[in-house]
Design a protein around this motif. Structure first.
Motif, mmCIF file in Angstrom:
data_model
loop_
_atom_site.group_PDB
_atom_site.id
_atom_site.type_symbol
_atom_site.label_atom_id
_atom_site.label_comp_id
_atom_site.label_asym_id
_atom_site.label_seq_id
_atom_site.Cartn_x
_atom_site.Cartn_y
_atom_site.Cartn_z
ATOM 1 N N ASP A 1 29.311 20.892 14.223
ATOM 2 C CA ASP A 1 29.935 22.115 14.593
ATOM 3 C C ASP A 1 30.156 21.481 16.235
ATOM 4 O OD1 ASP A 1 29.857 23.014 11.959
ATOM 5 O OD2 ASP A 1 27.720 23.647 12.378
ATOM 6 N N GLU A 2 31.112 21.914 17.288
ATOM 7 C CA GLU A 2 31.311 21.777 18.133
ATOM 8 C C GLU A 2 32.354 23.384 18.322
ATOM 9 O OE1 GLU A 2 34.490 19.187 21.415
ATOM 10 O OE2 GLU A 2 34.630 18.900 19.074
ATOM 11 N N PHE A 3 32.037 23.541 19.836
ATOM 12 C CA PHE A 3 32.287 24.903 20.076
ATOM 13 C C PHE A 3 32.310 24.605 21.931
ATOM 14 C CE2 PHE A 3 28.753 25.607 17.109
ATOM 15 C CZ PHE A 3 28.905 26.415 16.221
ATOM 16 N N ILE A 4 33.723 25.839 22.424
ATOM 17 C CA ILE A 4 34.084 25.705 23.474
ATOM 18 C C ILE A 4 33.591 26.869 24.096
ATOM 19 C CG2 ILE A 4 35.771 24.757 24.844
ATOM 20 C CD1 ILE A 4 37.608 23.401 23.059
ATOM 21 N N TYR A 5 32.662 27.045 24.912
ATOM 22 C CA TYR A 5 33.616 28.591 25.802
ATOM 23 C C TYR A 5 34.034 28.092 26.962
ATOM 24 C CZ TYR A 5 31.821 32.835 28.144
ATOM 25 O OH TYR A 5 32.700 33.676 29.117
ATOM 26 N N MET A 6 35.157 29.177 26.948
ATOM 27 C CA MET A 6 36.115 29.186 28.144
ATOM 28 C C MET A 6 36.036 29.657 29.353
ATOM 29 S SD MET A 6 39.202 27.903 26.503
ATOM 30 C CE MET A 6 40.063 27.509 27.780
ATOM 31 N N LEU A 7 35.924 28.876 30.636
ATOM 32 C CA LEU A 7 35.221 29.365 31.824
ATOM 33 C C LEU A 7 36.164 29.363 32.872
ATOM 34 C CD1 LEU A 7 32.453 26.296 32.496
ATOM 35 C CD2 LEU A 7 31.980 28.931 31.566
ATOM 36 N N ASP A 8 37.633 29.000 32.504
ATOM 37 C CA ASP A 8 38.052 29.149 33.615
ATOM 38 C C ASP A 8 39.360 28.665 33.283
ATOM 39 O OD1 ASP A 8 39.946 30.298 35.379
ATOM 40 O OD2 ASP A 8 39.660 29.134 37.059
ATOM 41 N N THR B 1 40.031 32.293 29.358
ATOM 42 C CA THR B 1 38.973 32.287 29.986
ATOM 43 C C THR B 1 38.375 33.705 29.355
ATOM 44 O OG1 THR B 1 39.717 31.861 32.639
ATOM 45 C CG2 THR B 1 37.400 33.541 31.595
ATOM 46 N N GLY B 2 36.652 33.271 28.743
ATOM 47 C CA GLY B 2 35.687 34.033 28.479
ATOM 48 C C GLY B 2 36.193 33.944 27.006
ATOM 49 N N ASP B 3 36.523 33.604 26.086
ATOM 50 C CA ASP B 3 36.742 33.654 24.866
ATOM 51 C C ASP B 3 36.115 32.084 24.277
ATOM 52 O OD1 ASP B 3 38.917 35.006 24.592
ATOM 53 O OD2 ASP B 3 40.495 33.484 23.751
ATOM 54 N N LEU B 4 34.778 32.194 23.381
ATOM 55 C CA LEU B 4 34.692 31.196 22.756
ATOM 56 C C LEU B 4 35.488 30.602 20.804
ATOM 57 C CD1 LEU B 4 32.345 29.540 21.838
ATOM 58 C CD2 LEU B 4 30.982 31.669 20.409
ATOM 59 N N ILE B 5 35.457 29.129 20.862
ATOM 60 C CA ILE B 5 36.280 28.295 20.222
ATOM 61 C C ILE B 5 35.211 28.050 19.054
ATOM 62 C CG2 ILE B 5 38.011 26.500 19.576
ATOM 63 C CD1 ILE B 5 38.253 27.255 22.547
ATOM 64 N N HIS B 6 35.247 27.993 18.096
ATOM 65 C CA HIS B 6 33.746 27.399 17.482
ATOM 66 C C HIS B 6 35.106 27.007 15.793
ATOM 67 C CE1 HIS B 6 34.705 31.471 15.013
ATOM 68 N NE2 HIS B 6 34.888 31.915 16.399
ATOM 69 N N MET B 7 34.585 25.427 15.612
ATOM 70 C CA MET B 7 35.254 24.583 14.930
ATOM 71 C C MET B 7 33.947 23.540 14.217
ATOM 72 S SD MET B 7 37.009 23.184 18.830
ATOM 73 C CE MET B 7 36.301 23.360 19.514
ATOM 74 N N PRO B 8 34.075 24.343 12.754
ATOM 75 C CA PRO B 8 33.219 23.576 11.648
ATOM 76 C C PRO B 8 33.373 22.705 11.793
ATOM 77 C CG PRO B 8 33.727 26.096 11.276
ATOM 78 C CD PRO B 8 34.972 25.739 12.613
ATOM 79 N N MET B 9 32.213 22.027 11.361
ATOM 80 C CA MET B 9 32.595 20.466 10.920
ATOM 81 C C MET B 9 33.115 20.213 9.931
ATOM 82 S SD MET B 9 28.699 19.311 9.223
ATOM 83 C CE MET B 9 27.838 20.436 10.423
ATOM 84 N N GLY B 10 33.820 18.622 10.446
ATOM 85 C CA GLY B 10 35.275 18.722 8.787
ATOM 86 C C GLY B 10 36.359 19.107 9.377
ATOM 87 N N ILE B 11 36.787 20.221 10.199
ATOM 88 C CA ILE B 11 38.528 20.625 9.950
ATOM 89 C C ILE B 11 39.345 20.177 11.627
ATOM 90 C CG2 ILE B 11 39.025 23.037 11.075
ATOM 91 C CD1 ILE B 11 37.357 23.595 8.573
ATOM 92 N N PRO B 12 40.046 19.735 11.545
ATOM 93 C CA PRO B 12 40.642 19.604 12.452
ATOM 94 C C PRO B 12 41.093 19.985 13.457
ATOM 95 C CG PRO B 12 42.199 18.793 10.149
ATOM 96 C CD PRO B 12 40.608 20.118 9.620
ATOM 97 N N HIS B 13 40.850 19.292 14.662
ATOM 98 C CA HIS B 13 41.693 20.323 15.985
ATOM 99 C C HIS B 13 41.707 19.927 17.175
ATOM 100 C CE1 HIS B 13 36.655 18.970 16.359
ATOM 101 N NE2 HIS B 13 37.122 19.379 17.474
ATOM 102 N N GLY B 14 42.632 20.335 18.075
ATOM 103 C CA GLY B 14 42.952 18.925 19.006
ATOM 104 C C GLY B 14 43.263 20.226 20.091
ATOM 105 N N ILE B 15 42.915 19.938 21.297
ATOM 106 C CA ILE B 15 42.726 20.429 22.452
ATOM 107 C C ILE B 15 43.900 20.433 23.246
ATOM 108 C CG2 ILE B 15 41.198 21.217 24.118
ATOM 109 C CD1 ILE B 15 38.985 20.623 21.963
ATOM 110 N N PHE B 16 44.465 21.271 24.265
ATOM 111 C CA PHE B 16 45.575 20.718 25.077
ATOM 112 C C PHE B 16 45.559 21.512 26.079
ATOM 113 C CE2 PHE B 16 47.035 19.523 20.355
ATOM 114 C CZ PHE B 16 47.595 18.594 21.074
ATOM 115 N N ASN B 17 45.785 21.302 27.505
ATOM 116 C CA ASN B 17 46.323 22.659 28.492
ATOM 117 C C ASN B 17 47.517 22.194 29.129
ATOM 118 O OD1 ASN B 17 46.170 23.339 31.053
ATOM 119 N ND2 ASN B 17 44.923 22.185 32.344
ATOM 120 N N ASN B 18 47.890 22.790 28.507
ATOM 121 C CA ASN B 18 49.266 23.220 29.133
ATOM 122 C C ASN B 18 50.224 24.523 30.207
ATOM 123 O OD1 ASN B 18 50.400 21.398 27.426
ATOM 124 N ND2 ASN B 18 50.139 22.737 25.308
ATOM 125 N N SER B 19 48.815 24.888 30.744
ATOM 126 C CA SER B 19 48.988 25.592 31.551
ATOM 127 C C SER B 19 49.038 25.712 33.150
ATOM 128 C CB SER B 19 47.443 26.434 31.666
ATOM 129 O OG SER B 19 46.778 26.036 31.785
#
Length: 146
Positions: free
Chosen positions: A58-65, A81-99
């Motif tokens: 399982d993977e998690f991301i806490y957005m610091l900034d 900022t402040g959100d928690l992303i949860h990505m259960p094992m086996g679930i496809p996910h991609g992460i992009f900084n377009n900000s």
């Protein structure tokens, strides 16, 4: 067996001063045990991790900034900022900084498995195809482009 020790990893530092450079992003390990591996990241604008799967974590991301654009199980999403992303094992996910700005986030996976070893192996590897090849040896499967 690796067990967690009591202590503090100082702000802005990785455990034992470790810092990995992975395809333009900075990763600093903050904590590691068999049950969990935690790392702080800096994603400059325009950097990303393409869609992939952790079959055994399982993977998690806490957005610091900042803001991440995401693909979570085939759906577009955005985390700020402040959100928690949860990505259960086996679930496809991609992460992009377009900000247009750097994004700082705290990631963790559970169980730890071999993700730290993967980061050690791909530190300063400039060829994305080689990173994808090595990732497969450490239980991270990158998906083909749509």
């Amino acid at each position: 067996m690796t067990v967690m020790e009591a202590g503090i990893t100082p702000a802005g530092e990785g455990v034992d001063g470790v810092v990995w450079s992975i395809l333009g992003q900075t990763y600093k390990p903050k904590q590691e045990s068999d049950s969990c591996f935690t790392f702080e990241t800096l994603f400059p604008h325009g950097t990303f991790v393409p869609p992939h799967i952790h079959a055994a974590q399982d993977e998690f991301i806490y957005m610091l900034d900042g803001t991440f654009d995401l693909i979570l199980d085939g759906q577009k999403a955005q985390a700020v900022t402040g959100d928690l992303i949860h990505m259960p094992m086996g679930i496809p996910h991609g992460i992009f900084n377009n900000s247009g700005k750097d994004v700082k986030a705290l990631f963790w996976v559970s169980p730890a498995r071999s993700l730290r070893q993967l980061f050690e192996k791909i530190h300063n590897v400039a060829d994305p195809a080689e990173v994808v090849r090595l990732a497969a040896e450490y239980e991270v499967e990158f998906l083909p482009p749509p």
